[in-house]
Design a protein around this motif. Structure first.
Motif, PDB file in Angstrom:
ATOM      1  N   GLY A  34      10.721   0.154 -48.227  1.00 41.48           N
ATOM      2  CA  GLY A  34      11.325   1.396 -48.672  1.00 41.48           C
ATOM      3  C   GLY A  34      10.483   2.577 -48.251  1.00 41.48           C
ATOM      4  N   VAL A  35      11.111   3.725 -48.094  1.00 46.30           N
ATOM      5  CA  VAL A  35      10.419   4.977 -47.818  1.00 46.30           C
ATOM      6  C   VAL A  35      10.728   5.939 -48.956  1.00 46.30           C
ATOM      7  CG1 VAL A  35      10.129   6.909 -46.244  1.00 46.30           C
ATOM      8  CG2 VAL A  35      10.545   4.615 -45.328  1.00 46.30           C
ATOM      9  N   VAL A  47      14.019   7.684 -50.382  1.00 43.17           N
ATOM     10  CA  VAL A  47      14.594   8.233 -49.159  1.00 43.17           C
ATOM     11  C   VAL A  47      15.481   7.193 -48.472  1.00 43.17           C
ATOM     12  CG1 VAL A  47      14.093   9.162 -46.868  1.00 43.17           C
ATOM     13  CG2 VAL A  47      12.660   9.792 -48.827  1.00 43.17           C
ATOM     14  N   ALA A  48      14.905   6.036 -48.158  1.00 44.34           N
ATOM     15  CA  ALA A  48      15.640   5.012 -47.416  1.00 44.34           C
ATOM     16  C   ALA A  48      14.950   3.669 -47.606  1.00 44.34           C
ATOM     17  CB  ALA A  48      15.712   5.356 -45.928  1.00 44.34           C
ATOM     18  N   TYR A  59      20.289   4.472 -48.063  1.00 42.73           N
ATOM     19  CA  TYR A  59      19.861   5.855 -47.941  1.00 42.73           C
ATOM     20  C   TYR A  59      20.189   6.646 -49.205  1.00 42.73           C
ATOM     21  CZ  TYR A  59      19.669   4.700 -42.976  1.00 42.73           C
ATOM     22  OH  TYR A  59      19.391   4.107 -41.765  1.00 42.73           O
ATOM     23  N   SER A  60      19.362   7.635 -49.483  1.00 43.16           N
ATOM     24  CA  SER A  60      19.708   8.580 -50.530  1.00 43.16           C
ATOM     25  C   SER A  60      20.782   9.513 -49.992  1.00 43.16           C
ATOM     26  CB  SER A  60      18.473   9.373 -50.958  1.00 43.16           C
ATOM     27  OG  SER A  60      18.053  10.228 -49.909  1.00 43.16           O
ATOM     28  N   ASP A  61      21.523  10.102 -50.892  1.00 41.12           N
ATOM     29  CA  ASP A  61      22.590  11.015 -50.471  1.00 41.12           C
ATOM     30  C   ASP A  61      22.033  12.221 -49.717  1.00 41.12           C
ATOM     31  OD1 ASP A  61      24.659  10.536 -53.446  1.00 41.12           O
ATOM     32  OD2 ASP A  61      24.509   9.390 -51.577  1.00 41.12           O
ATOM     33  N   PHE A  67      18.978  10.780 -41.400  1.00 40.87           N
ATOM     34  CA  PHE A  67      17.850   9.869 -41.214  1.00 40.87           C
ATOM     35  C   PHE A  67      18.361   8.471 -40.912  1.00 40.87           C
ATOM     36  CE2 PHE A  67      14.548  12.189 -44.136  1.00 40.87           C
ATOM     37  CZ  PHE A  67      14.800  13.373 -43.447  1.00 40.87           C
ATOM     38  N   THR A  68      17.593   7.746 -40.103  1.00 35.98           N
ATOM     39  CA  THR A  68      17.915   6.365 -39.788  1.00 35.98           C
ATOM     40  C   THR A  68      16.666   5.509 -39.906  1.00 35.98           C
ATOM     41  OG1 THR A  68      19.637   7.051 -38.227  1.00 35.98           O
ATOM     42  CG2 THR A  68      18.870   4.777 -38.084  1.00 35.98           C
ATOM     43  N   ILE A  69      16.765   4.443 -40.687  1.00 40.19           N
ATOM     44  CA  ILE A  69      15.644   3.529 -40.830  1.00 40.19           C
ATOM     45  C   ILE A  69      15.913   2.284 -39.996  1.00 40.19           C
ATOM     46  CG2 ILE A  69      16.571   2.373 -42.902  1.00 40.19           C
ATOM     47  CD1 ILE A  69      13.640   2.333 -43.964  1.00 40.19           C
ATOM     48  N   SER A  70      14.866   1.761 -39.381  1.00 41.22           N
ATOM     49  CA  SER A  70      14.984   0.552 -38.567  1.00 41.22           C
ATOM     50  C   SER A  70      13.657  -0.192 -38.618  1.00 41.22           C
ATOM     51  CB  SER A  70      15.347   0.896 -37.117  1.00 41.22           C
ATOM     52  OG  SER A  70      14.340   1.703 -36.525  1.00 41.22           O
TER      53      SER A  70
END
Length: 122
Positions: A34-35, A47-48, A59-61, A67-70
């Motif tokens: 998590g971030v 955040v994500a 993701y948060s709203d 933002f994109t997490i990978s």
């Protein structure tokens, strides 16, 4: 597992930054990540997050669509691509690992990085 964030810095509104969260220690692919971020005087907020294998993202709203997490488990790294940055994105960003399904609750994460500063100017 130990986590180290990098890639923070300063950007103008509308710009982009990419954060990296690199892990060492135990098998990284066994952890959801998590971030979170924390602005001065505010509580830490989600955040994500990304699941163990990368098949699920959350993701948060406030960041959804920007933002994109990978993750690249071969490199023990999670990435957060941040586009269309806003001044309200200014905060210290932390990554955290959990051996369960990642959630938006910071108390469920066992391992945290030291954080990296992101500053967005208007």
């Amino acid at each position: 597992v130990q986590l180290v964030e990098s890639g923070g810095g300063t950007a103008q509104a509308g710009g982009s930054l990419r954060l990296s969260c690199t892990a060492s220690g135990r098998t990284f692919s066994a952890y959801g990540v998590g971030v979170f971020r924390q602005a001065p005087g505010k509580e830490r907020e989600f955040v994500a997050a990304i699941s163990l294998g990368g098949g699920s993202e959350y993701y948060s709203d406030s960041v959804k669509g920007r933002f994109t997490i990978s993750r690249d488990n071969a490199k023990n790294t999670v990435f957060l691509q941040m586009n269309s940055l806003k001044p309200e994105d200014t905060a210290i960003y932390f990554c955290a690992a959990t051996d369960t399904i990642p959630t938006d609750r910071p108390g469920l994460y066992d391992n945290w990085g030291q954080g990296t500063q992101v500053t967005v100017s208007s």
